[in-house]
Design an enzyme around this catalytic site. Sequence first.
Site, PDB file in Angstrom:
ATOM      1  N   CYS B 112       0.955  -1.254  -0.149  1.00 33.84           N
ATOM      2  CA  CYS B 112      -0.139  -0.044   0.038  1.00 33.84           C
ATOM      3  C   CYS B 112       0.685   1.291   0.079  1.00 33.84           C
ATOM      4  O   CYS B 112       1.441   1.387   0.912  1.00 33.84           O
ATOM      5  CB  CYS B 112      -0.852  -0.008   1.246  1.00 33.84           C
ATOM      6  SG  CYS B 112      -1.834   1.686   1.268  1.00 33.84           S
ATOM      7  N   CYS B 115      -0.674   4.302   2.288  1.00 33.44           N
ATOM      8  CA  CYS B 115      -0.887   4.434   3.669  1.00 33.44           C
ATOM      9  C   CYS B 115      -0.435   2.877   4.079  1.00 33.44           C
ATOM     10  O   CYS B 115       0.766   2.717   4.004  1.00 33.44           O
ATOM     11  CB  CYS B 115      -2.238   4.733   4.154  1.00 33.44           C
ATOM     12  SG  CYS B 115      -3.654   3.936   3.275  1.00 33.44           S
ATOM     13  N   SER B 116      -1.315   2.035   4.462  1.00 32.16           N
ATOM     14  CA  SER B 116      -1.075   0.624   5.147  1.00 32.16           C
ATOM     15  C   SER B 116      -1.995  -0.173   4.862  1.00 32.16           C
ATOM     16  O   SER B 116      -2.244  -1.229   5.719  1.00 32.16           O
ATOM     17  CB  SER B 116      -0.798   1.063   6.654  1.00 32.16           C
ATOM     18  OG  SER B 116      -2.022   1.397   7.048  1.00 32.16           O
ATOM     19  N   CYS B 117      -2.822  -0.116   3.998  1.00 32.20           N
ATOM     20  CA  CYS B 117      -3.809  -1.120   3.648  1.00 32.20           C
ATOM     21  C   CYS B 117      -3.255  -2.433   3.402  1.00 32.20           C
ATOM     22  O   CYS B 117      -2.363  -2.633   2.857  1.00 32.20           O
ATOM     23  CB  CYS B 117      -4.465  -0.350   2.305  1.00 32.20           C
ATOM     24  SG  CYS B 117      -5.492   0.923   2.670  1.00 32.20           S
TER      25      CYS B 117
END
Lengths: 219, 211
Positions: B112, B115-117
């Site tokens: 991702c 962000c941090s998906c």
Amino acid sequence: MNGVHDMGGMDGFGKVEPEPNEPMFHEEWESRVLAMVRAMGAAGAFNIDASRFYRETLPPHVYLSSSYYRKWLLGLEALLLDKGFIAQDDMAAGHSVTPASPLKHGKFSVADVERVMVRGKFGRTAPALAKFKAGDRVRAKNIHPATHTRLPRYVRGHIGVVERDHGCHVFPDTAANDAGERPQWLYTVVFDGRELWGPDSDPTIKVSIDAFEPYLEPA
Amino acid sequence: MSEHDHDHHHHDHDHSELSETELRVRALESILSEKGYLEPAALDAIVQAYETKIGPHNGAQVVAKAWTDPAFKKALLEDASKAVGTLGHVSRVGDHLVAVENTPGRHNMVVCTLCSCYPWEMLGLPPVWYKAAPYRSRAVRDPRGVLTDFGVSLPKETEIRVWDSTAETRFLVLPMRPEGTEGWSEQQLAELVTRDSMIGTGFPRKPGAPS
């Protein structure tokens, strides 16, 4: 927004350093921040897109020098202040010294916990027919929205191929700004490595993004 | 106890020992609790649920089942949310899970960049490296270099497909079943499935390798 969070393709950050036997949380406060973000979101103070946007709008030097959960804390504080759920006076006092605001879904209690452990649903009824189908060549638009978007910079202006259609989903670009869900078709679009990174790119790589229809034009 | 202290294990230090961040976190929790927005006990319950209910064991069971049950594998690749939803114990997965299969000709890797998906329900909370700048910046441009950081290499002709998780779809890599596991049970196979093998930055353990 063209922020530092949009990192795909940037140089200079060094090696990936996996930590053996990494704990779930490195400090206890991290778990409290995670839980507060989940609880306040579930109570209706904000949606997931707004919470991402507030982390993206941290000043670049703060974003780059803060740990992951520190960014979550700073984003949460800023969001709750902006939406009027807390006030600067509360922050200065370390306690609530101003009146509360009503939450859309009410107080978050123990009975609500199981609800946050099930993933939210982002699929919505289609407001219009899909413009693209699997196999179509598309160009990621050369657009630079000043607010939240999920179109990374590294694909803008480049041509790819639609591979999958995921149906209609909540549109983050509007949902993040209280401008409504405005559901849009969502597609997996695949780009050749050389299309994105030039003739010196590793020819064996292909990169896909999941792109909302307004990000794309026929190519 | 001062008025904002709660009867929780995390409030057992003297404030003088706390960092600026810890003080801010405590203050914010006090404010939210005093305003009646949330119950501190509900925060404890959320943390406990993350610590006990989600984790890569969920993804490993899905992978092991796909290795042993061709009908399940077919269903998983067609509609992972639906297929995983038939396994009661991992029913939290939601609507938008996509499983992508590694083959001798193609290796999948998930990132991702924005962000941090990450598929929390399948793999637990993401590790720090997944959320940090080095991985997010390089995975889409130099995936082979990133794999080298993990001590992993692929044949030079293998296609590498990088999935950037830019929407609410979540990707689970279905790694190749290790050789030498013919006749193994799902439970035995699940022991070989590592978190990183389901992100695409590693391979499953080989039979007999230390866990």
